[in-house]
Design a protein around this motif. Structure first.
Motif, PDB file in Angstrom:
ATOM      1  N   ASP A 190      -7.317 -15.683 -33.252  1.00  0.00           N
ATOM      2  CA  ASP A 190      -6.153 -14.814 -33.332  1.00  0.00           C
ATOM      3  C   ASP A 190      -5.256 -15.071 -32.128  1.00  0.00           C
ATOM      4  O   ASP A 190      -5.692 -15.624 -31.102  1.00  0.00           O
ATOM      5  CB  ASP A 190      -6.569 -13.337 -33.374  1.00  0.00           C
ATOM      6  CG  ASP A 190      -7.187 -12.959 -34.717  1.00  0.00           C
ATOM      7  OD1 ASP A 190      -6.936 -13.677 -35.708  1.00  0.00           O
ATOM      8  OD2 ASP A 190      -7.909 -11.940 -34.780  1.00  0.00           O
TER       9      ASP A 190
ATOM     10  N   ARG B 131      -8.751  -0.157 -42.055  1.00  0.00           N
ATOM     11  CA  ARG B 131      -8.722  -1.485 -42.680  1.00  0.00           C
ATOM     12  C   ARG B 131     -10.127  -2.075 -42.715  1.00  0.00           C
ATOM     13  O   ARG B 131     -10.528  -2.677 -43.720  1.00  0.00           O
ATOM     14  CB  ARG B 131      -7.760  -2.401 -41.908  1.00  0.00           C
ATOM     15  CG  ARG B 131      -7.624  -3.796 -42.491  1.00  0.00           C
ATOM     16  CD  ARG B 131      -6.557  -4.594 -41.763  1.00  0.00           C
ATOM     17  NE  ARG B 131      -6.880  -4.769 -40.369  1.00  0.00           N
ATOM     18  CZ  ARG B 131      -7.708  -5.692 -39.884  1.00  0.00           C
ATOM     19  NH1 ARG B 131      -8.299  -6.542 -40.717  1.00  0.00           N
ATOM     20  NH2 ARG B 131      -7.932  -5.791 -38.597  1.00  0.00           N
ATOM     21  N   TRP B 132     -10.884  -1.909 -41.633  1.00  0.00           N
ATOM     22  CA  TRP B 132     -12.261  -2.422 -41.606  1.00  0.00           C
ATOM     23  C   TRP B 132     -13.116  -1.758 -42.681  1.00  0.00           C
ATOM     24  O   TRP B 132     -13.886  -2.425 -43.376  1.00  0.00           O
ATOM     25  CB  TRP B 132     -12.877  -2.182 -40.227  1.00  0.00           C
ATOM     26  CG  TRP B 132     -12.353  -3.089 -39.151  1.00  0.00           C
ATOM     27  CD1 TRP B 132     -11.469  -4.123 -39.302  1.00  0.00           C
ATOM     28  CD2 TRP B 132     -12.671  -3.027 -37.756  1.00  0.00           C
ATOM     29  NE1 TRP B 132     -11.203  -4.709 -38.090  1.00  0.00           N
ATOM     30  CE2 TRP B 132     -11.930  -4.064 -37.114  1.00  0.00           C
ATOM     31  CE3 TRP B 132     -13.480  -2.218 -36.982  1.00  0.00           C
ATOM     32  CZ2 TRP B 132     -12.005  -4.301 -35.745  1.00  0.00           C
ATOM     33  CZ3 TRP B 132     -13.557  -2.446 -35.609  1.00  0.00           C
ATOM     34  CH2 TRP B 132     -12.833  -3.469 -35.004  1.00  0.00           C
TER      35      TRP B 132
ATOM     36  N   THR C 281     -11.139  -7.780 -44.967  1.00  0.00           N
ATOM     37  CA  THR C 281     -12.117  -8.288 -43.988  1.00  0.00           C
ATOM     38  C   THR C 281     -12.711  -9.568 -44.571  1.00  0.00           C
ATOM     39  O   THR C 281     -13.883  -9.636 -44.912  1.00  0.00           O
ATOM     40  CB  THR C 281     -13.226  -7.253 -43.692  1.00  0.00           C
ATOM     41  OG1 THR C 281     -13.805  -6.814 -44.919  1.00  0.00           O
ATOM     42  CG2 THR C 281     -12.681  -6.067 -42.922  1.00  0.00           C
TER      43      THR C 281
ATOM     44  N   GLU D 248     -10.808 -10.454 -26.620  1.00  0.00           N
ATOM     45  CA  GLU D 248      -9.649  -9.937 -27.345  1.00  0.00           C
ATOM     46  C   GLU D 248      -9.102  -8.720 -26.615  1.00  0.00           C
ATOM     47  O   GLU D 248      -9.687  -8.256 -25.634  1.00  0.00           O
ATOM     48  CB  GLU D 248     -10.058  -9.520 -28.765  1.00  0.00           C
ATOM     49  CG  GLU D 248     -10.640 -10.623 -29.616  1.00  0.00           C
ATOM     50  CD  GLU D 248     -11.059 -10.103 -30.982  1.00  0.00           C
ATOM     51  OE1 GLU D 248     -11.403  -8.905 -31.106  1.00  0.00           O
ATOM     52  OE2 GLU D 248     -11.043 -10.900 -31.941  1.00  0.00           O
TER      53      GLU D 248
ATOM     54  N   ASN E 205      -7.993  -2.037 -28.854  1.00  0.00           N
ATOM     55  CA  ASN E 205      -6.966  -1.068 -29.212  1.00  0.00           C
ATOM     56  C   ASN E 205      -7.050   0.134 -28.291  1.00  0.00           C
ATOM     57  O   ASN E 205      -8.090   0.787 -28.200  1.00  0.00           O
ATOM     58  CB  ASN E 205      -7.173  -0.625 -30.666  1.00  0.00           C
ATOM     59  CG  ASN E 205      -5.899  -0.729 -31.459  1.00  0.00           C
ATOM     60  OD1 ASN E 205      -4.843  -0.337 -30.990  1.00  0.00           O
ATOM     61  ND2 ASN E 205      -5.999  -1.267 -32.666  1.00  0.00           N
TER      62      ASN E 205
ATOM     63  N   ARG F 187      -5.723   3.003 -37.844  1.00  0.00           N
ATOM     64  CA  ARG F 187      -5.279   2.036 -38.850  1.00  0.00           C
ATOM     65  C   ARG F 187      -6.243   0.854 -38.928  1.00  0.00           C
ATOM     66  O   ARG F 187      -6.614   0.405 -40.018  1.00  0.00           O
ATOM     67  CB  ARG F 187      -3.872   1.528 -38.503  1.00  0.00           C
ATOM     68  CG  ARG F 187      -2.763   2.539 -38.729  1.00  0.00           C
ATOM     69  CD  ARG F 187      -1.444   1.954 -38.261  1.00  0.00           C
ATOM     70  NE  ARG F 187      -0.334   2.892 -38.443  1.00  0.00           N
ATOM     71  CZ  ARG F 187       0.880   2.715 -37.958  1.00  0.00           C
ATOM     72  NH1 ARG F 187       1.138   1.610 -37.251  1.00  0.00           N
ATOM     73  NH2 ARG F 187       1.825   3.609 -38.152  1.00  0.00           N
ATOM     74  N   GLN F 188      -6.639   0.373 -37.753  1.00  0.00           N
ATOM     75  CA  GLN F 188      -7.555  -0.766 -37.729  1.00  0.00           C
ATOM     76  C   GLN F 188      -8.903  -0.404 -38.338  1.00  0.00           C
ATOM     77  O   GLN F 188      -9.477  -1.142 -39.136  1.00  0.00           O
ATOM     78  CB  GLN F 188      -7.739  -1.247 -36.292  1.00  0.00           C
ATOM     79  CG  GLN F 188      -8.600  -2.502 -36.161  1.00  0.00           C
ATOM     80  CD  GLN F 188      -8.873  -2.847 -34.714  1.00  0.00           C
ATOM     81  OE1 GLN F 188      -9.454  -2.043 -33.986  1.00  0.00           O
ATOM     82  NE2 GLN F 188      -8.448  -4.038 -34.290  1.00  0.00           N
ATOM     83  N   ARG F 189      -9.409   0.776 -37.965  1.00  0.00           N
ATOM     84  CA  ARG F 189     -10.703   1.200 -38.478  1.00  0.00           C
ATOM     85  C   ARG F 189     -10.647   1.422 -39.984  1.00  0.00           C
ATOM     86  O   ARG F 189     -11.584   1.071 -40.709  1.00  0.00           O
ATOM     87  CB  ARG F 189     -11.122   2.485 -37.758  1.00  0.00           C
ATOM     88  CG  ARG F 189     -12.534   2.970 -38.069  1.00  0.00           C
ATOM     89  CD  ARG F 189     -13.589   1.969 -37.672  1.00  0.00           C
ATOM     90  NE  ARG F 189     -13.460   1.474 -36.334  1.00  0.00           N
ATOM     91  CZ  ARG F 189     -14.466   1.265 -35.486  1.00  0.00           C
ATOM     92  NH1 ARG F 189     -15.696   1.567 -35.863  1.00  0.00           N
ATOM     93  NH2 ARG F 189     -14.269   0.761 -34.304  1.00  0.00           N
TER      94      ARG F 189
ATOM     95  N   ASN G  47      -3.177   3.441 -33.692  1.00  0.00           N
ATOM     96  CA  ASN G  47      -3.447   2.059 -34.080  1.00  0.00           C
ATOM     97  C   ASN G  47      -4.941   1.836 -34.351  1.00  0.00           C
ATOM     98  O   ASN G  47      -5.320   1.067 -35.224  1.00  0.00           O
ATOM     99  CB  ASN G  47      -2.973   1.097 -32.984  1.00  0.00           C
ATOM    100  CG  ASN G  47      -1.461   1.067 -32.870  1.00  0.00           C
ATOM    101  OD1 ASN G  47      -0.755   1.382 -33.822  1.00  0.00           O
ATOM    102  ND2 ASN G  47      -0.967   0.714 -31.687  1.00  0.00           N
ATOM    103  N   TRP G  48      -5.788   2.516 -33.540  1.00  0.00           N
ATOM    104  CA  TRP G  48      -7.232   2.432 -33.759  1.00  0.00           C
ATOM    105  C   TRP G  48      -7.599   2.934 -35.154  1.00  0.00           C
ATOM    106  O   TRP G  48      -8.408   2.327 -35.852  1.00  0.00           O
ATOM    107  CB  TRP G  48      -7.971   3.255 -32.708  1.00  0.00           C
ATOM    108  CG  TRP G  48      -9.413   3.474 -33.032  1.00  0.00           C
ATOM    109  CD1 TRP G  48     -10.459   2.631 -32.790  1.00  0.00           C
ATOM    110  CD2 TRP G  48      -9.981   4.611 -33.700  1.00  0.00           C
ATOM    111  NE1 TRP G  48     -11.642   3.172 -33.254  1.00  0.00           N
ATOM    112  CE2 TRP G  48     -11.374   4.387 -33.827  1.00  0.00           C
ATOM    113  CE3 TRP G  48      -9.450   5.799 -34.200  1.00  0.00           C
ATOM    114  CZ2 TRP G  48     -12.229   5.305 -34.420  1.00  0.00           C
ATOM    115  CZ3 TRP G  48     -10.309   6.718 -34.798  1.00  0.00           C
ATOM    116  CH2 TRP G  48     -11.678   6.466 -34.903  1.00  0.00           C
TER     117      TRP G  48
END
Length: 644
Positions: free
Chosen positions: A438, A571-572, A531, A556, A559, A567-569, A564-565
């Motif tokens: 990334d 998505r996971w 994922t 990396e 977050n 949203r990321q979680r 944002n955390w």
């Protein structure tokens, strides 16, 4: 290869065929269209076959004798299966349709990419009023009302894209429904249907083979089947043989150019299969019914099952962690081994870096890659930029990139996902090895060399090496500290533990190293799975391969923002749910081929996902027990008798 293939189904058309062929030839030759005629001869009592073979000596004609069932629809299908031209046409062999319009229709289709078929609309009839009336009634009732097709559906003159014809199978048509299946699929594949007005003439020679009432019944019944048939998912072939570029699918009239030939049943395009939906519905219905009949007993049973699953998870994780801590299986590469490497013998290594609206981090990525200890003459870095991401493209073009960097513009298409971009980039990668980074990644400078040596040490079935992931900003705030603790446990302890029992390993989102040939065998990444890394880890295991962890870390950015955390979680969790259901579609096959590992998959992927969704409710119940004991305490206690 010819530009244009025209299929002519014929039966007892010996007197019409020479004139038809001559007129087609003159029209298409004058228009400078490279063409071929494919004449499919149904069993005839005149000299149709003999004349067709004679004409083939003078014109670009291929003659086929009809195989299988008699009927125009089957003849057309046989003809189209024999051609590879991008644009194809069909015309009846009775001279009732003017062949001179083929060129006009061809050029219209070639010019308008959004159009899938051009239909000759019989505007002027030079035939019986009954034929005109019946054709228009059929077009209105069957075409417009039943199938939503606003064109002359039974017209015997059509030009269309061959990719539509390729989707039709023999079981989907009857002698008189090829046309409607073709046009219906044209719409379902997201194409438009256009029309060109023509004049329709009486036969000069011979008699019509249409038996009106029998044909009418067959058309109605056949098109009713088309209307109520289960919606089909269409495949789009790659642009070239032995390539995945341009490949895709069409689903619910939406075109997805995915650049992968991964079979649809192995993708998350449709997350749940029919039987999974039925089981899910059955479980929910049973739970609701149980709560209605005996709420306390149902809740008690639910808690008991849940507690048992949690208990199994604790036992399994304890076992995995102990194995990881006492006999770590990750592949270690020593400094002495690194020192023995000769740069001349190192192969080309490809780095794929998908970016989307990440222009600001490009300088950091450039700096990280320049520090990698690998001969730059044997390194290629492909920056995968979305076509509509003008800002990142501009920054990349204005940045003085080293010669081993290449900018690859990923063409605009759906789905707009990281795995789709990686599939596209994989086509351009030339290295023996491929790794994904990334844009914010800072890989260990020795990572590529360690991966190279690890592949030489690993079991031949090991086709993927996962580097450990962690964060370079752990002390930013409490959230980043929790993130770092989670990553350290997962990549430093849990994944090596999973490796120690030779089971499926859900890959991290970056720093996955592959031999390029192995990645191509797996058809790259699932473009519909958010994922895709986790899915690929499970998929390669099910195909009989293994993943190993190497002692190299990529850093990396954790977050640090709660929004944002979240949203990321989310998505996971969504991606793990997708992966779970995709690989649970055939649990019996999983169990048969991998035995206990199918249960481990249920715990690692299914269990972890379920726990993330269930835990907040259990935390709420625990807080309520202590804070609101007088109201809910006895009820909660009743759900946890001594055995539970």
């Amino acid at each position: 290869m010819k530009q244009f293939s025209v299929v002519v189904p014929v039966r007892n058309e010996a007197k019409n065929l020479p004139q038809l062929v001559d007129r087609v030839h003159k029209s298409l030759t004058e228009a400078k269209i490279s063409y071929e005629l494919i004449i499919v001869v149904d069993p005839s009592v005149d000299r149709t076959e003999t004349i067709a073979n004679s004409l083939a000596k003078e014109y670009p004609i291929t003659v086929f004798l009809k195989e299988g069932k008699i009927g125009k629809g089957y003849s057309l299908l046989q003809g189209f299966k024999s051609t590879t031209a991008e644009i194809v046409g069909m015309i009846d062999g009775d001279l009732q349709y003017p062949p001179e319009d083929l060129a006009v229709m061809y050029f219209y289709l070639r010019k308008n990419r959004e159009t899938g078929a051009v239909v000759a609309n019989r505007k002027k009839y030079h035939s019986s009023w009954f034929r005109r009336f019946s054709s228009r009634i059929n077009a209105f009732l069957v075409g417009r009302l039943l199938l939503g097709l606003n064109c002359d559906i039974q017209s015997g003159l059509k030009v269309f894209r061959n990719e539509i014809a390729k989707q039709i199978t023999k079981n989907e048509i009857s002698p008189w429904t090829f046309d409607t299946v073709l046009l219906h699929y044209c719409q379902e594949m997201g194409f438009k249907i256009s029309s060109v007005d023509i004049s329709y003439f009486n036969r000069i020679h011979g008699k019509s083979h249409v038996k009106f009432f029998q044909t009418a019944v067959e058309i109605v019944l056949g098109n009713l089947k088309i209307k109520f048939r289960r919606r089909k998912t269409f495949t789009i072939d790659p642009l070239k043989k032995n390539s995945m570029i341009g490949a895709g699918v069409v689903y619910k009239k939406k075109r997805f150019i995915t650049h992968t030939t991964l079979p649809l049943h192995k993708t998350a395009l449709k997350t749940l299969s029919l039987w999974q939906k039925l089981i899910f519905l059955l479980v929910i219905s049973s739970l609701i019914l149980g709560l209605m009949l005996n709420a306390h007993f149902t809740a008690l049973l639910f808690v008991a099952v849940l507690s048992f699953i949690y208990f199994l998870d604790v036992i399994f994780n304890t076992y995995v962690i102990l194995r990881s801590l006492y006999s770590p299986p990750e592949i270690h590469v020593t400094d002495e081994q690194l020192a023995t490497l000769k740069e001349k013998t190192l192969p080309l290594y490809s780095i794929l870096c998908p970016l989307f609206k990440e222009a600001s981090v490009l300088p950091q990525f450039l700096d990280s890659i320049q520090k990698i200890d690998w001969p730059k003459s044997k390194l290629e870095v492909l920056l995968l930029l979305e076509e509509n991401d003008k800002e990142t493209i501009e920054v990349a073009n204005n940045t003085k990139l080293p010669s081993y960097f290449k900018i690859i513009i990923v063409p605009e298409s759906q789905p707009k996902t990281k795995p789709k971009a990686c599939n596209y980039g994989l086509h351009f990668a030339q290295g023996e090895y491929v790794v994904i980074y990334d844009a914010e990644d800072i890989p260990n400078p020795q990572q590529l060399k360690k991966a190279h040596l690890a592949f030489s040490q690993a079991n031949p079935q090991t086709i993927c090496l996962q580097a450990k992931l962690n964060y370079y900003n752990p002390n930013h705030n409490l959230l980043t500290k929790l993130f770092t603790a989670e990553y350290s446990l997962w990549f430093d302890v849990v994944l090596p533990g999973l490796q120690s029992i030779d089971t499926t390993i859900p890959l991290g989102g970056t720093s996955n190293h592959f031999r390029r040939c192995d990645l191509l065998k797996l058809h790259g990444w699932d473009p519909f799975n958010v994922t895709e890394d986790c899915d690929l880890g499970v998929r390669l295991f099910r195909e009989g391969y293994k993943t190993a962890i190497i002692d190299s870390t990529t850093l990396e950015e954790a977050n640090s923002n709660v929004k944002n955390w979240f949203r990321q979680r989310s998505r996971w969790i969504k991606g793990y749910i997708q992966t779970y259901f995709v690989h649970s579609r055939n649990n019996f096959d999983f169990l048969k081929n991998h035995r206990s590992h199918s249960l481990i998959f249920q715990i690692v992927i299914g269990g972890k996902t379920a726990f993330m969704l269930i835990n907040p409710f259990l935390w709420l119940a625990t807080a309520s027990y202590f804070l609101l004991y007088s109201l809910v305490g006895p009820t909660i206690e009743s759900l946890y008798p001594t055995p539970i």
